[in-house]
Scaffold this motif. Structure first.
Motif, PDB file in Angstrom:
ATOM      1  N   THR A  68       0.826  -1.207   0.000  1.00 30.71           N
ATOM      2  CA  THR A  68       0.000   0.000   0.000  1.00 30.71           C
ATOM      3  C   THR A  68       0.861   1.259   0.000  1.00 30.71           C
ATOM      4  OG1 THR A  68      -1.781  -1.139   1.170  1.00 30.71           O
ATOM      5  CG2 THR A  68      -1.760   1.276   1.288  1.00 30.71           C
ATOM      6  N   LEU A  69       1.863   1.303   0.892  1.00 29.74           N
ATOM      7  CA  LEU A  69       2.731   2.479   0.998  1.00 29.74           C
ATOM      8  C   LEU A  69       3.570   2.662  -0.258  1.00 29.74           C
ATOM      9  CD1 LEU A  69       3.913   2.029   4.704  1.00 29.74           C
ATOM     10  CD2 LEU A  69       2.287   3.733   3.839  1.00 29.74           C
ATOM     11  N   ARG A  86       2.916   6.611  -6.943  1.00 26.91           N
ATOM     12  CA  ARG A  86       2.024   7.531  -7.676  1.00 26.91           C
ATOM     13  C   ARG A  86       2.453   8.977  -7.460  1.00 26.91           C
ATOM     14  NH1 ARG A  86      -1.697   3.679  -5.558  1.00 26.91           N
ATOM     15  NH2 ARG A  86      -2.513   2.341  -7.262  1.00 26.91           N
ATOM     16  N   ALA A  87       2.935   9.281  -6.239  1.00 27.53           N
ATOM     17  CA  ALA A  87       3.408  10.641  -5.982  1.00 27.53           C
ATOM     18  C   ALA A  87       4.716  10.919  -6.721  1.00 27.53           C
ATOM     19  CB  ALA A  87       3.597  10.842  -4.479  1.00 27.53           C
ATOM     20  N   ARG A  88       5.561   9.905  -6.812  1.00 24.26           N
ATOM     21  CA  ARG A  88       6.866  10.085  -7.469  1.00 24.26           C
ATOM     22  C   ARG A  88       6.727  10.145  -8.995  1.00 24.26           C
ATOM     23  NH1 ARG A  88      11.470  11.434  -4.398  1.00 24.26           N
ATOM     24  NH2 ARG A  88      11.960   9.849  -2.839  1.00 24.26           N
ATOM     25  N   TYR A  89       5.993   9.188  -9.556  1.00 18.55           N
ATOM     26  CA  TYR A  89       5.973   9.019 -11.008  1.00 18.55           C
ATOM     27  C   TYR A  89       4.752   9.644 -11.686  1.00 18.55           C
ATOM     28  CZ  TYR A  89       9.713   5.546 -10.371  1.00 18.55           C
ATOM     29  OH  TYR A  89      10.890   4.911 -10.061  1.00 18.55           O
ATOM     30  N   ARG A  90       3.738   9.961 -10.887  1.00 19.55           N
ATOM     31  CA  ARG A  90       2.474  10.460 -11.430  1.00 19.55           C
ATOM     32  C   ARG A  90       1.742   9.378 -12.214  1.00 19.55           C
ATOM     33  NH1 ARG A  90       1.617  14.618  -8.194  1.00 19.55           N
ATOM     34  NH2 ARG A  90       3.381  16.073  -8.183  1.00 19.55           N
ATOM     35  N   THR A  91       2.354   8.877 -13.286  1.00 22.04           N
ATOM     36  CA  THR A  91       1.741   7.828 -14.092  1.00 22.04           C
ATOM     37  C   THR A  91       2.531   6.538 -13.913  1.00 22.04           C
ATOM     38  OG1 THR A  91       0.982   9.413 -15.748  1.00 22.04           O
ATOM     39  CG2 THR A  91       1.091   7.088 -16.414  1.00 22.04           C
ATOM     40  N   ARG A  96       5.314  -0.691 -12.985  1.00 26.26           N
ATOM     41  CA  ARG A  96       4.562  -1.698 -12.251  1.00 26.26           C
ATOM     42  C   ARG A  96       5.309  -3.037 -12.207  1.00 26.26           C
ATOM     43  NH1 ARG A  96      -0.665  -0.590 -10.903  1.00 26.26           N
ATOM     44  NH2 ARG A  96      -1.594   1.318 -11.792  1.00 26.26           N
ATOM     45  N   ARG A  97       5.910  -3.421 -13.330  1.00 20.44           N
ATOM     46  CA  ARG A  97       6.672  -4.684 -13.365  1.00 20.44           C
ATOM     47  C   ARG A  97       7.818  -4.652 -12.366  1.00 20.44           C
ATOM     48  NH1 ARG A  97       6.108  -4.249 -18.967  1.00 20.44           N
ATOM     49  NH2 ARG A  97       8.252  -3.466 -19.145  1.00 20.44           N
ATOM     50  N   GLN A  98       8.521  -3.521 -12.328  1.00 15.49           N
ATOM     51  CA  GLN A  98       9.659  -3.437 -11.405  1.00 15.49           C
ATOM     52  C   GLN A  98       9.208  -3.448  -9.951  1.00 15.49           C
ATOM     53  OE1 GLN A  98      12.827  -3.702 -12.188  1.00 15.49           O
ATOM     54  NE2 GLN A  98      13.453  -3.573 -10.022  1.00 15.49           N
ATOM     55  N   LEU A  99       8.147  -2.718  -9.657  1.00 15.91           N
ATOM     56  CA  LEU A  99       7.648  -2.708  -8.278  1.00 15.91           C
ATOM     57  C   LEU A  99       7.167  -4.100  -7.866  1.00 15.91           C
ATOM     58  CD1 LEU A  99       5.640   0.663  -8.201  1.00 15.91           C
ATOM     59  CD2 LEU A  99       7.878   0.197  -7.159  1.00 15.91           C
ATOM     60  N   GLU A 100       6.459  -4.773  -8.745  1.00 16.10           N
ATOM     61  CA  GLU A 100       5.970  -6.114  -8.428  1.00 16.10           C
ATOM     62  C   GLU A 100       7.130  -7.095  -8.246  1.00 16.10           C
ATOM     63  OE1 GLU A 100       3.021  -7.219  -7.610  1.00 16.10           O
ATOM     64  OE2 GLU A 100       2.208  -5.196  -7.782  1.00 16.10           O
ATOM     65  N   HIS A 101       8.146  -6.968  -9.092  1.00 10.07           N
ATOM     66  CA  HIS A 101       9.335  -7.829  -8.971  1.00 10.07           C
ATOM     67  C   HIS A 101       9.996  -7.645  -7.607  1.00 10.07           C
ATOM     68  CE1 HIS A 101      13.175  -9.720  -9.742  1.00 10.07           C
ATOM     69  NE2 HIS A 101      13.804  -8.548  -9.609  1.00 10.07           N
ATOM     70  N   GLU A 102      10.165  -6.409  -7.208  1.00 10.96           N
ATOM     71  CA  GLU A 102      10.825  -6.138  -5.928  1.00 10.96           C
ATOM     72  C   GLU A 102       9.947  -6.558  -4.746  1.00 10.96           C
ATOM     73  OE1 GLU A 102      12.514  -2.288  -5.482  1.00 10.96           O
ATOM     74  OE2 GLU A 102      13.333  -2.222  -7.517  1.00 10.96           O
ATOM     75  N   LEU A 103       8.675  -6.227  -4.803  1.00  8.63           N
ATOM     76  CA  LEU A 103       7.774  -6.585  -3.697  1.00  8.63           C
ATOM     77  C   LEU A 103       7.663  -8.091  -3.533  1.00  8.63           C
ATOM     78  CD1 LEU A 103       4.945  -3.947  -4.242  1.00  8.63           C
ATOM     79  CD2 LEU A 103       6.511  -4.068  -2.274  1.00  8.63           C
ATOM     80  N   ALA A 104       7.667  -8.820  -4.643  1.00  9.07           N
ATOM     81  CA  ALA A 104       7.577 -10.282  -4.561  1.00  9.07           C
ATOM     82  C   ALA A 104       8.808 -10.862  -3.885  1.00  9.07           C
ATOM     83  CB  ALA A 104       7.417 -10.873  -5.964  1.00  9.07           C
ATOM     84  N   LEU A 105       9.995 -10.353  -4.230  1.00  7.83           N
ATOM     85  CA  LEU A 105      11.222 -10.867  -3.608  1.00  7.83           C
ATOM     86  C   LEU A 105      11.289 -10.481  -2.132  1.00  7.83           C
ATOM     87  CD1 LEU A 105      13.870 -12.364  -3.876  1.00  7.83           C
ATOM     88  CD2 LEU A 105      14.949 -10.221  -4.615  1.00  7.83           C
ATOM     89  N   ILE A 106      10.884  -9.258  -1.818  1.00  8.01           N
ATOM     90  CA  ILE A 106      10.875  -8.806  -0.418  1.00  8.01           C
ATOM     91  C   ILE A 106       9.947  -9.686   0.410  1.00  8.01           C
ATOM     92  CG2 ILE A 106      10.168  -6.920   1.111  1.00  8.01           C
ATOM     93  CD1 ILE A 106      11.143  -5.002  -1.151  1.00  8.01           C
ATOM     94  N   ALA A 148      10.153   4.781  -3.999  1.00  6.87           N
ATOM     95  CA  ALA A 148       8.736   5.077  -3.803  1.00  6.87           C
ATOM     96  C   ALA A 148       8.427   5.411  -2.351  1.00  6.87           C
ATOM     97  CB  ALA A 148       7.890   3.886  -4.260  1.00  6.87           C
ATOM     98  N   LEU A 149       9.118   4.782  -1.430  1.00  3.54           N
ATOM     99  CA  LEU A 149       8.892   5.029   0.003  1.00  3.54           C
ATOM    100  C   LEU A 149       9.538   6.325   0.473  1.00  3.54           C
ATOM    101  CD1 LEU A 149       9.460   1.425   1.445  1.00  3.54           C
ATOM    102  CD2 LEU A 149       7.264   2.601   1.152  1.00  3.54           C
ATOM    103  N   GLY A 150      10.303   6.974  -0.382  1.00  3.01           N
ATOM    104  CA  GLY A 150      10.965   8.211  -0.001  1.00  3.01           C
ATOM    105  C   GLY A 150      12.261   8.010   0.742  1.00  3.01           C
ATOM    106  N   ILE A 151      12.745   6.764   0.789  1.00  2.27           N
ATOM    107  CA  ILE A 151      14.001   6.474   1.491  1.00  2.27           C
ATOM    108  C   ILE A 151      15.189   7.008   0.692  1.00  2.27           C
ATOM    109  CG2 ILE A 151      15.512   4.610   2.277  1.00  2.27           C
ATOM    110  CD1 ILE A 151      12.929   2.972   2.810  1.00  2.27           C
TER     111      ILE A 151
END
Length: 492
Positions: free
Chosen positions: A282-283, A289-294, A300-310, A350-353
């Motif tokens: 969620t975060l 969305r705030a960083r990339y706007r679109t 999405r592929r990269q975020l899903e790849h990273e979230l799945a491994l995490i 995306a988390l602002g880290i």
């Protein structure tokens, strides 16, 4: 006589006992392997600082490493605690923390109540001249120890060819027999080989703030506290064969090694009904969305790849903790920036880290986190020094508790000049002489050899073969890379 294969040395200190032991863990393991020992225990005073190096060296050498610590009990003396299982390791860590909290550095001690609360999974050896059974109140101390440890208690005895030591051995043996407590032989090892005694004497003088000439009986009487072959220990305790066999019995109870440790990240406080992975997702998407706007298909592929491994590596809680620290800093106007390989993570961005777009710059996420490497991710946060940094530290303590967060320690080791200054004082050199010698022995490395040190002295007009100078050169060479004390990591 006991079998020569029965004996296991259960009482070893390394140089990580800080000035009460004279050998590195690696040297103790190497000596044990040379002597044919298949198992060795290391229990340093007040901490587990040398345990990782001991474990790694033992695994390379084919020696089974037993882990423990020497713990001071308020008003009673020192106890030797060996870890039997994973629960025991956890209890020992908690016990050491309890002993250190609220006490001056170097003065850690636990109460009897602390000991009783954290005794599970620990085997206690209660012998030694500085243990609770050496004093006049030995009977009462033994009853308390039996009530706490039950069958996980033994009285260990040493033979160092000293009359006082032999009298103590006989008294402890009688005490053990009277209370049906096992007696076990140990050698109270302080240095790997017999030739380590001169260095131990110098380290003792440094610790006590005295010189060799003035130390007197505060130094050990002889060089007997070194690793011995099992056959030699069996011969030394020929009249007490069960004390030799008992060492093997205790070793067999201690099945834990650091290979069993694993790791569990702290748990992030979650809202009711939420999971770490769910909240992180969620975060992450909110921040993306705030960083990339679109959110393009590539993003999405990269975020899903990273979230799945995490999620697969069960690391979502760790990312949430770092996000929470960054969120606190931003809310308080405290400068905070993630750096290093974490900049390769789109989730961190995306988390602002972190502040770098890894997708736009084609950075490789696997440089930061990869299942194949088998390493934990390392997210470094830069903070301003001073009060603002302290504000963040205090927030972390409040959030996770004083026993759930800690500053990183660093080990301060001897280098040439620090070794020359401290050893020179212990050997009785004047302050002016120590200052001159420290300037002549200018190398700061950890690998200076005897010939190099002697050559530096000779170039400065000092004869390296002069009586005390030659001793100094040899002691300094042995001190290099030995741990001196613990400090607080400047960035940890």
């Amino acid at each position: 006589m006991a079998s020569t294969t029965d004996y296991v040395e259960l009482r070893c200190r390394s140089a990580f006992s800080f000035l009460t032991g004279a050998s590195l863990p690696e040297d103790l393991v190497a000596r044990a392997a040379t002597l044919g020992h298949d198992t060795l225990a290391l229990a340093d005073r007040g901490g587990l600082y040398g345990a990782p190096r001991f474990f790694a060296a033992a695994r390379r050498a084919g020696v089974r490493p037993l882990v423990g610590a020497e713990v001071a009990v308020v008003g009673a003396g020192l106890l030797w605690l060996l870890v039997e299982d994973r629960a025991g390791y956890r209890n020992l860590c908690r016990l050491l923390t309890a002993g250190a909290l609220g006490r001056p550095k170097g003065a850690a001690a636990v109460t009897w109540d602390d000991l009783a609360a954290h005794a599970g999974g620990l085997h206690c050896l209660a012998g030694g001249a500085d243990g609770p059974l050496a004093g006049a109140d030995a009977e009462r101390a033994l009853r308390r120890l039996r009530a706490i440890f039950g069958a996980r208690l033994a009285i260990d005895v040493h033979r160092h060819r000293e009359r006082a030591g032999e009298r103590l051995l006989r008294r402890l043996a009688d005490l053990a027999a009277a209370h049906a407590v096992p007696l076990v032989a140990t050698n109270d090892v302080r240095h790997a080989a017999p030739d380590g005694r001169p260095l131990l004497d110098v380290l003792t003088c440094i610790r006590l703030g005295t010189t060799l000439d003035q130390a007197g009986r505060r130094l050990l009487a002889n060089a007997e506290r070194h690793l011995r072959p099992a056959a030699e220990m069996a011969a030394l305790f020929h009249d007490l064969p069960d004390a030799i066999q008992q060492s093997r019995r205790i070793a067999e109870r201690c099945t834990f090694t650091l290979a069993d440790l694993g790791y569990r990240f702290p748990e992030f406080p979650l809202p009711d009904g939420e999971t770490p992975s769910g909240l992180l997702r969620t975060l992450t998407y909110r921040g993306a969305r705030a960083r990339y706007r679109t959110l393009t298909p590539r993003i999405r592929r990269q975020l899903e790849h990273e979230l799945a491994l995490i999620a697969r590596l069960d690391l979502a809680g760790y990312f949430l903790i770092v996000w929470d620290i960054v969120r606190f800093c931003r809310a308080r106007g405290i400068l905070c920036q993630g750096r290093g390989s974490a900049a390769n993570s789109a989730v961190c961005y995306a988390l602002g880290i972190t502040a770098v777009d890894p997708i736009g710059m084609d950075l490789l996420f696997e440089r930061f986190l990869s299942a194949e490497r088998g390493e934990w991710p390392d997210i470094d946060l830069d903070l301003p020094s001073g009060d603002r940094r302290e504000e963040v530290i205090q927030y972390v303590y409040r959030r996770y508790g004083e026993r759930g967060a800690a500053m990183t320690a660093t080990v301060i080791s001897y280098r040439t000049r620090s070794a020359v200054r401290e050893a020179g004082k212990a050997l009785g050199f004047s302050l002016a002489q120590v200052d001159r010698l420290a300037k002549l022995l200018r190398a700061h490395g950890w690998h200076d050899q005897h010939d190099e040190l002697a050559a530096q002295l000779r170039a400065g007009g000092v004869d390296p073969a002069a009586p005390r100078v030659g001793v100094l050169v040899d002691v300094v060479r042995r001190m290099l890379a030995l741990p001196r004390h613990l400090g607080q990591h400047t960035r940890g």
